[in-house]
Scaffold this motif. Structure first.
Motif, PDB file in Angstrom:
ATOM      1  N   ARG A   1       0.811  -1.227   0.000  1.00 15.79           N
ATOM      2  CA  ARG A   1       0.000   0.000   0.000  1.00 15.79           C
ATOM      3  C   ARG A   1       0.843   1.277   0.000  1.00 15.79           C
ATOM      4  NH1 ARG A   1      -3.139   0.882   4.435  1.00 15.79           N
ATOM      5  NH2 ARG A   1      -2.107  -0.605   5.773  1.00 15.79           N
TER       6      ARG A   1
ATOM      7  N   GLY B   1      -3.436   8.067  -3.922  1.00 14.31           N
ATOM      8  CA  GLY B   1      -4.888   8.174  -4.022  1.00 14.31           C
ATOM      9  C   GLY B   1      -5.524   7.044  -4.798  1.00 14.31           C
TER      10      GLY B   1
ATOM     11  N   ASN C   1      -6.099   4.010  -3.960  1.00  9.97           N
ATOM     12  CA  ASN C   1      -6.992   3.224  -3.102  1.00  9.97           C
ATOM     13  C   ASN C   1      -7.337   1.865  -3.727  1.00  9.97           C
ATOM     14  OD1 ASN C   1      -7.091   4.994  -0.910  1.00  9.97           O
ATOM     15  ND2 ASN C   1      -8.527   6.289  -2.015  1.00  9.97           N
TER      16      ASN C   1
ATOM     17  N   PRO D   1      -8.101  -1.996  -4.179  1.00 10.04           N
ATOM     18  CA  PRO D   1      -8.879  -2.894  -3.321  1.00 10.04           C
ATOM     19  C   PRO D   1      -8.054  -4.056  -2.753  1.00 10.04           C
ATOM     20  CG  PRO D   1      -9.407  -3.274  -5.626  1.00 10.04           C
ATOM     21  CD  PRO D   1      -8.491  -2.084  -5.585  1.00 10.04           C
TER      22      PRO D   1
ATOM     23  N   HIS E   1      -0.391   5.106  -0.907  1.00  9.50           N
ATOM     24  CA  HIS E   1      -1.247   5.346  -2.067  1.00  9.50           C
ATOM     25  C   HIS E   1      -2.622   4.723  -1.837  1.00  9.50           C
ATOM     26  CE1 HIS E   1      -0.736   1.171  -3.325  1.00  9.50           C
ATOM     27  NE2 HIS E   1       0.566   1.328  -3.176  1.00  9.50           N
ATOM     28  N   THR E   2      -2.696   3.803  -0.867  1.00  5.61           N
ATOM     29  CA  THR E   2      -3.942   3.146  -0.494  1.00  5.61           C
ATOM     30  C   THR E   2      -4.018   3.149   1.033  1.00  5.61           C
ATOM     31  OG1 THR E   2      -3.891   1.747  -2.463  1.00  5.61           O
ATOM     32  CG2 THR E   2      -5.237   0.972  -0.615  1.00  5.61           C
ATOM     33  N   LEU E   3      -5.041   3.781   1.564  1.00  2.00           N
ATOM     34  CA  LEU E   3      -5.168   3.890   3.015  1.00  2.00           C
ATOM     35  C   LEU E   3      -5.711   2.600   3.617  1.00  2.00           C
ATOM     36  CD1 LEU E   3      -6.553   7.517   3.230  1.00  2.00           C
ATOM     37  CD2 LEU E   3      -4.213   6.738   3.625  1.00  2.00           C
TER      38      LEU E   3
ATOM     39  N   GLU F   1      -8.062  -0.128   5.377  1.00  2.00           N
ATOM     40  CA  GLU F   1      -9.490  -0.348   5.154  1.00  2.00           C
ATOM     41  C   GLU F   1     -10.343   0.148   6.302  1.00  2.00           C
ATOM     42  OE1 GLU F   1     -10.215  -4.419   4.220  1.00  2.00           O
ATOM     43  OE2 GLU F   1      -8.865  -4.382   2.496  1.00  2.00           O
TER      44      GLU F   1
ATOM     45  N   ASN G   1     -10.764   2.023  10.379  1.00  2.00           N
ATOM     46  CA  ASN G   1     -10.218   3.148  11.139  1.00  2.00           C
ATOM     47  C   ASN G   1     -10.062   2.816  12.617  1.00  2.00           C
ATOM     48  OD1 ASN G   1     -12.873   3.192  11.892  1.00  2.00           O
ATOM     49  ND2 ASN G   1     -13.344   5.183  10.972  1.00  2.00           N
TER      50      ASN G   1
ATOM     51  N   THR H   1      -4.641  -0.408  13.122  1.00  2.00           N
ATOM     52  CA  THR H   1      -3.813   0.424  12.228  1.00  2.00           C
ATOM     53  C   THR H   1      -2.616   1.017  12.971  1.00  2.00           C
ATOM     54  OG1 THR H   1      -5.256   2.341  12.614  1.00  2.00           O
ATOM     55  CG2 THR H   1      -5.724   0.983  10.670  1.00  2.00           C
TER      56      THR H   1
ATOM     57  N   TRP I   1      -1.369   5.777   8.165  1.00  2.00           N
ATOM     58  CA  TRP I   1      -2.184   6.795   7.496  1.00  2.00           C
ATOM     59  C   TRP I   1      -1.335   7.846   6.791  1.00  2.00           C
ATOM     60  CZ3 TRP I   1      -7.214   5.941   7.009  1.00  2.00           C
ATOM     61  CH2 TRP I   1      -7.779   4.998   7.852  1.00  2.00           C
TER      62      TRP I   1
END
Length: 133
Positions: A18, A48, A50, A52, A83-85, A87, A89, A94, A120
């Motif tokens: 990611r 950005g 994101n 899958p 580039h991908t946060l 899944e 929160n 995390t 993040w």
């Protein structure tokens, strides 16, 4: 001063896919004059994106290596850019993950820097590398 420094960024985090990584290094002589600049990147996707899931066929990129030309000392900048946060929160899910920066070179004792990377925001790291340290 026949050889430069070898810098290796290592990460064993499962979701390392990611993140993009950039290593940039300014090289200097004994009088602190810049004599060179080298960089390398390990990009998976645009910021950005994101994605899958981990892209199919993504090669192993658990380490990224950068070698400098001969120099007295260097300034290393390491950027870890998501580039991908994540899944979710949930804070417990995390937590920051670990990276290692290994530095070696003639006249330079082997050195390993361990750092935490925020899932993040990624990381920005600056390190001074010198033969006498």
């Amino acid at each position: 001063m026949e050889k430069g420094f070898k810098i290796e960024l290592r990460c064993r985090y499962d979701a390392w896919w990611r993140y993009n990584a950039a290593l940039m290094c300014g090289c200097f002589d004994a009088e602190d004059r810049r004599t060179g600049f080298v960089s390398t990147t390990s990009d998976v996707a645009d910021v950005g994106a994101n994605l899958p899931a981990r892209p199919a066929g993504l090669p192993d990129r658990s380490s990224v290596t950068l070698e400098t030309p001969p120099c007295d000392h260097a300034l290393l900048y390491v950027y870890i850019i998501p580039h991908t946060l994540p899944e979710g929160n949930d804070i417990d899910a995390t937590r920051p993950f670990d990276i290692e920066i290994r530095i070696s070179g003639p006249g330079c004792p082997h050195r390993t820097e361990k750092r935490k990377v925020n899932q993040w925001s990624g990381a920005s790291i600056e390190l001074r590398i010198a033969r006498d340290e």
